[in-house]
Design a protein around this motif. Structure first.
Motif, PDB file in Angstrom:
ATOM      1  N   ASP A 105     -11.661  -0.986   4.140  1.00  0.00           N
ATOM      2  CA  ASP A 105     -11.190  -1.891   3.550  1.00  0.00           C
ATOM      3  C   ASP A 105     -11.024  -3.241   4.102  1.00  0.00           C
ATOM      4  N   ASP A 106     -11.800  -4.359   3.600  1.00  0.00           N
ATOM      5  CA  ASP A 106     -11.759  -5.760   4.323  1.00  0.00           C
ATOM      6  C   ASP A 106     -10.434  -6.137   4.596  1.00  0.00           C
ATOM      7  N   GLU A 107      -9.524  -6.002   3.729  1.00  0.00           N
ATOM      8  CA  GLU A 107      -8.059  -6.633   4.056  1.00  0.00           C
ATOM      9  C   GLU A 107      -7.364  -5.872   5.312  1.00  0.00           C
ATOM     10  N   ASN A 158      -9.265  -6.654   8.458  1.00  0.00           N
ATOM     11  CA  ASN A 158      -8.935  -7.941   9.262  1.00  0.00           C
ATOM     12  C   ASN A 158      -7.479  -8.140   9.678  1.00  0.00           C
ATOM     13  N   ARG A 159      -6.668  -7.490   9.031  1.00  0.00           N
ATOM     14  CA  ARG A 159      -5.278  -7.586   9.289  1.00  0.00           C
ATOM     15  C   ARG A 159      -5.112  -6.860  10.921  1.00  0.00           C
ATOM     16  N   ASP A 165      -1.120  -1.928  10.457  1.00  0.00           N
ATOM     17  CA  ASP A 165      -1.515  -0.776   9.538  1.00  0.00           C
ATOM     18  C   ASP A 165      -1.524   0.552  10.541  1.00  0.00           C
ATOM     19  N   ASN A 174       2.177  -3.702   4.284  1.00  0.00           N
ATOM     20  CA  ASN A 174       1.577  -2.346   4.836  1.00  0.00           C
ATOM     21  C   ASN A 174       2.837  -1.476   5.351  1.00  0.00           C
ATOM     22  N   SER A 200       0.850  -1.152  -0.113  1.00  0.00           N
ATOM     23  CA  SER A 200      -0.023  -0.142   0.042  1.00  0.00           C
ATOM     24  C   SER A 200       0.984   1.108   0.146  1.00  0.00           C
TER      25      SER A 200
END
Lengths: 693, 693
Positions: free
Chosen positions: B648-650, B653-654, B471, B466, B12
């Protein structure tokens, strides 16, 4: 053969460093027998034994006996190496004597008549002759009188195996003496010279098997059982074979997945079985006398049959079935426990794990499966009770696992002779078949009449100049072999023999070193973790004090000390561990007043003000023990200093440096443990010695 | 140039992930200004800034403005990038405004007349234009009104440097976000794309220097200053240069020995000086704008001038002299202490070391030497007092060292936003020149009028998808840059801006994430080591609780807890550490009743029954803090759960996975620390909650 052995200036030969025998009368007495060496068998094993003998006689007596393959029974003198069944020896050896020599045994008989002066070394098979030869050489070196040479020797246990925790990158797990002599940089070393000399050392103490790779089988080591490595391994096996030693390998239970590409390693799966059958066949095509597999399964993150809902018997028997046709065996480690314990969980007791896992399987293992059991229920601490599995498995082949390498016992920086501890373990009476059911009778197979039994010792050698880092740690390897051969021997005799063979027979040298060896374990115990406490070491590398290093870990090794008391209650009122023993041990261990004091904190949670038998409180005992233990290192140092000039300078200084480190680290142990208890209890030392606040 | 930057799906772009601006009115308002981008300077820096702007405008507004090098002052509209001194801008920019723009600063001015609709971004030099460009892009993304775009921005501190502790094998010391983006397998990576994107991220937060190798300079890294690596390094420098960032290197002080083959590294030795002179010359022949050296000398086993009986000034000045002609600087770390302390020694206090080592050298360092000082006197604990060196060195260039990577603060598994802590540190009033002598005024150089001053931040990035593992840990990098640019900004504003740029401006998203960030450090502190206690971590890797992990070590980090009390007395009655502060801090820290409670156990040895200001005993506070802290992690989780579907799902979840790990590990902290204190004191929790015995 690959190459001939010869002495190598880059490392010592330990107790096989031959020096001329200086006692004239003895030389004169023996010389008459040394005109020639007669080999009654024409094969490489007898040839090799003859070479060993010739080399030794040259070094010891300065003689150059000829090697001959024919015997003239009217010759003047000679040492005869033969089989007990050889017809030519019929006139010297009785039928009874012949019968008494077992598969790996030998007979030595001195014929001292006018014209016939023979020393006969006779074995039943090729295997025994090398043992007899080294026995004779060392007896000469001990200046044993001719008449006392006569003997018949058989090893009491059938399996006398060294376990190497060598990794293929050349490192050695728990190794404190350099790098592996077998592996480097992911490949097998081709330095057969060093391996050859290692085989000589091992044969001279009666070892008959070597597992050359770590029980934690990872990465490239998984592939050792494949043709990628088997050719190189066969060369090592060839060297070992000459000295009566079989090669074994540690395997990864999930090899069918890693190597075979199968999606399971389930021992009941036909494809898995087929894969192992093919693999075993391949191994034996390279190494016809391959010993078998050592398996650490379902233990400390190694895969095993539990993954597939199978028992350890399922797993071991599956492998055993494939090895059986070739005479191979499966050695299955009993070191199975929950290594992800929650420290908050006071019900689970790691000490109970081996028994709980394996006792239900008694009688379910195949005839060529042997359970390898660590001496104690935890993990080679300086003091543990005998594992209750000994005496619990009447229908299972069992081996004793000792740790020759000093993982928790000073890592070859501290002097810690382990023979005294091992001897105590072996003399422990399990009472499993009533009084006299000694551990030594279990692990030599006699008590339960098992075919396979014996000893496994985790190696303490590496590629260092003296093999073991600390020169005096060679005594541990020696003693392991000697005890495995005959656990009934007095430990003092074993240690004395080593001392003389290694350092000569000067009285002061022998007295002082013997004192050092025989007292060293007790001293180490005193300044580290006495009373069966254990585990106060730094996690990971296991060197040096760390009183709460394991207190909140997942390893199941806790003492749970608070301001009032320390220790885990493993009695029938606690975790119930004591119930795994036969009577009267159940009751003895259960009772805080009867429990052997050296194991008090293993079995009991004890208040600091509890009075020991000598009237001391527990806390005062702790302080005294640590002050005394650290002080006693001075005695070790003094005993050694007294030998300056009597010991080869290089060795003297090497040991001296380690003793000084030991002193420094013993003080660290003393101070950390004393301060720990002082801070925990606020109770001062009665004698007012310095305890740092 | 090596290559053009472009977005890469493998990772990202953090706060530079551009998305179309959806607010129509805003787009309509701004669009009028976006017809073209005019570059008044023809060089790669302006070209690069123009490219960045064009790419951003395309993504944000869907426009495709043309890039032109000529300006028609009667054009309809456009964004003009130029220098403030450019004659064509004379009609728009006043002399006062011109004067106000510093070397790295920029001006943004919106001209919104009938026919002339310009946004002018003007810098004094090539360096400022990229800052102005990113500033403008992010202001657009924050939907800042046109009038509010007008600004003149200058960084307050001249040095805003990231320190990478990257090793040449690709590992990162204290790295929790993958491998190095600079090194792999002993060589320099040639993946300039990732470095390019890294440079973009750094320029967008105002960073102007990067030290790309670990301060512990070993093995191959010693050779980075030689032609063997300089060619590859020059390529990296070329990328960084485009974004206003200078390349620095950590060096090994003994390089003249390792590389030069000299027998000394004595800074007063002529051959050593000559060797460095030649080395510096070589470096600048490859990298003409090379920043300079970062040096960890006489610290944790790194060599330094002490070895030769020289001072740190001798060592630093020698290097500085060789760098001076090229405009290079020496950044000298003040992290010097005895790392072989005897735990029994209660006189030595590691907290005093930096001051004791460096205070006597004030005024002795050359003009291009900067002392880099960790925020606290120990080592990046979750809470420490401000290092007393700030405010003690009036004649020495000083930099603040923050640790962006979360070594002791949860290793990017735990959420721990550090901006709040850093802000407190920067706002600390040292009183060194009377009231108002804030740390922020020392490290921006203004208080003592120093040429060089600033911020060093130990990087938290690696090659993970990331950049930062967690994140939300991207916020720490962002905040470091923003505070280094302007330490006067409100931390809430900095955090809010990051949140919006990263996750958009949905109110719930912003509110929840802002709450999480701003409370996370306090929560982490609560369930780990509150009251300035620190150090109860596992030695070595520094993750997870280990109450006595450092208690008997050589690192000088002890709490010396016993049954009665805990903590080291660092007052004037104890080690005297408090005397290193100016008044009134001396008296405040010295007094157990005045000492800020969050630092109580840093300065005082405190009995467990000591009453805190809220009436709680110390022991009860400990229990409460740990129960509350672990419980508050649930609030973090809840705030995040509320955002499901809005993130954002990713990424959702992270972060969610890490929050759940944080909860589990917070419980472990809570239970271990509570049990530790309970076992140590025997005092139960007043509220009867579960403390494991």
């Amino acid at each position: 053969m690959i190459l001939l052995s010869s002495s190598n200036p880059k490392y010592s030969m330990c107790w096989l460093s031959y020096k001329p025998i200086e006692k004239k009368e003895y030389v004169q007495e023996v010389e008459k027998f040394l005109e020639q060496i007669v080999l009654l068998e024409k094969n490489i094993y007898f040839q090799n034994a003859g070479n060993e003998l010739k080399k030794a006689l040259g070094a010891l007596f300065g003689t150059e006996p000829r090697l001959s393959n024919s015997v003239n029974l009217y010759m003047d003198s000679g040492i005869i190496l033969g089989k007990v069944t050889n017809e030519k020896l019929n006139i010297f050896i009785t039928e009874v004597e012949k019968e008494a020599v077992g598969e790996e045994g030998f007979l030595i008989k001195v014929i001292d008549e006018n014209k016939r002066k023979y020393i006969i070394v006779a074995s039943k098979s090729e295997k025994g002759i090398i043992y007899g030869t080294f026995h004779l050489i060392n007896k000469f070196r001990l200046k044993t009188g001719l008449k006392e040479l006569n003997c018949i020797e058989n090893p009491k246990a059938s399996l006398r195996i060294i376990n190497h925790w060598d990794n293929m990158d050349g490192s050695i797990e728990r190794g404190y003496a350099g790098k592996s002599i077998f592996f480097t940089n992911g490949r097998i070393k081709r330095n057969y010279k060093r391996i050859w000399d290692y085989a000589r050392l091992l044969a001279s103490i009666g070892i008959n098997g070597v597992v050359i790779n770590n029980v934690n089988v990872r990465d490239k080591a998984i592939w050792l059982i494949t043709p990628k490595y088997l050719n190189d391994l066969s060369k090592i096996a060839e060297v070992f074979r000459l000295y009566g030693i079989k090669l074994y390998l540690s395997i990864n239970f999930a090899s069918p997945i890693y190597i075979g590409g199968l999606d399971t390693a389930d021992p009941l799966d036909k494809n898995v079985q087929k894969w192992w059958k093919d693999t075993v066949k391949t191994i034996y095509s390279y190494i016809p006398d391959f010993g078998g597999f050592l398996v650490k399964a379902d233990s400390e993150f190694n895969p095993g049959p539990y993954v597939y809902g199978r028992t350890h018997a399922d797993g071991a028997n599956m492998l055993a079935e494939e090895l059986l046709p070739y005479g191979g065996i499966v050695i299955w480690r009993a070191f199975v426990y929950n290594c992800l314990q929650d420290w908050r969980d006071t019900k689970t007791d790691r000490a109970k794990a081996a028994y709980d896992n394996f006792k239900p399987l008694d009688g379910k293992f195949s005839e060529n499966v042997i359970l390898q059991i660590k001496y104690g229920p935890m993990d080679f601490q300086v003091r543990e009770p005998v594992s209750p599995l000994f005496g619990a498995m009447e229908k299972t082949n069992q081996m004793m696992e000792f740790q020759i390498t000093q993982e928790y016992t000073g890592q070859q920086i501290h002097l810690c002779y382990l023979g005294t501890l091992w001897k105590e373990i072996l003399e422990f009476d399990t009472y499993c078949k009533g009084k006299g059911s000694y551990v030594k009778r279990i692990v030599d197979g006699s008590l339960f009449g098992m075919k396979y039994a014996g000893f496994a010792g985790v190696s303490n050698i590496g590629d260092s100049i003296n093999w073991t880092g600390h020169d005096l740690a060679q005594a541990n390897l020696w003693t392991f072999g000697k005890l495995a051969w005959d656990p009934d021997r007095k430990i003092e005799d074993i240690a004395r023999e080593w001392t003389i063979l290694t350092f000569g027979d000067d009285k002061k040298v022998v007295d002082n070193i013997l004192w050092m060896l025989l007292n060293s374990h007790a001293i180490y115990e005193k300044y580290t973790t006495p009373l069966g406490l254990g585990w106060m070491v730094n996690p990971g590398h296991h060197y040096g004090p760390n009183p709460e290093g394991y207190e909140y870990s997942k390893w199941g090794t806790y003492h749970r000390a608070d301001t009032k008391a320390i220790g885990v209650d493993r009695t029938s009122r606690g975790t119930g561990y004591t119930l795994q023993y036969h009577k009267p041990w159940q009751e003895i261990f259960d009772d805080i007043n009867k429990c052997p004091e050296e194991l008090l904190l293993f079995f009991h949670r004890v208040p600091y003000d509890f009075r020991l038998k000598n009237g001391k409180t527990l806390i005062q005992f702790m302080y005294d023990s640590h002050f005394e233990g650290a002080e006693m290192v001075d005695e070790l140092i003094k005993k050694w200093e007294d030998l300056r000039g009597k010991i080869d300078d290089e060795i003297f200084n090497r040991v001296y440096e380690r003793l000084k480190m030991q002193k420094e680290h013993a003080i660290e142990w003393r101070d950390v443990i004393n301060t720990y208890f002082y801070r925990k209890t606020g109770i001062p030392d009665e004698k007012g010695r310095v305890i740092y606040p």
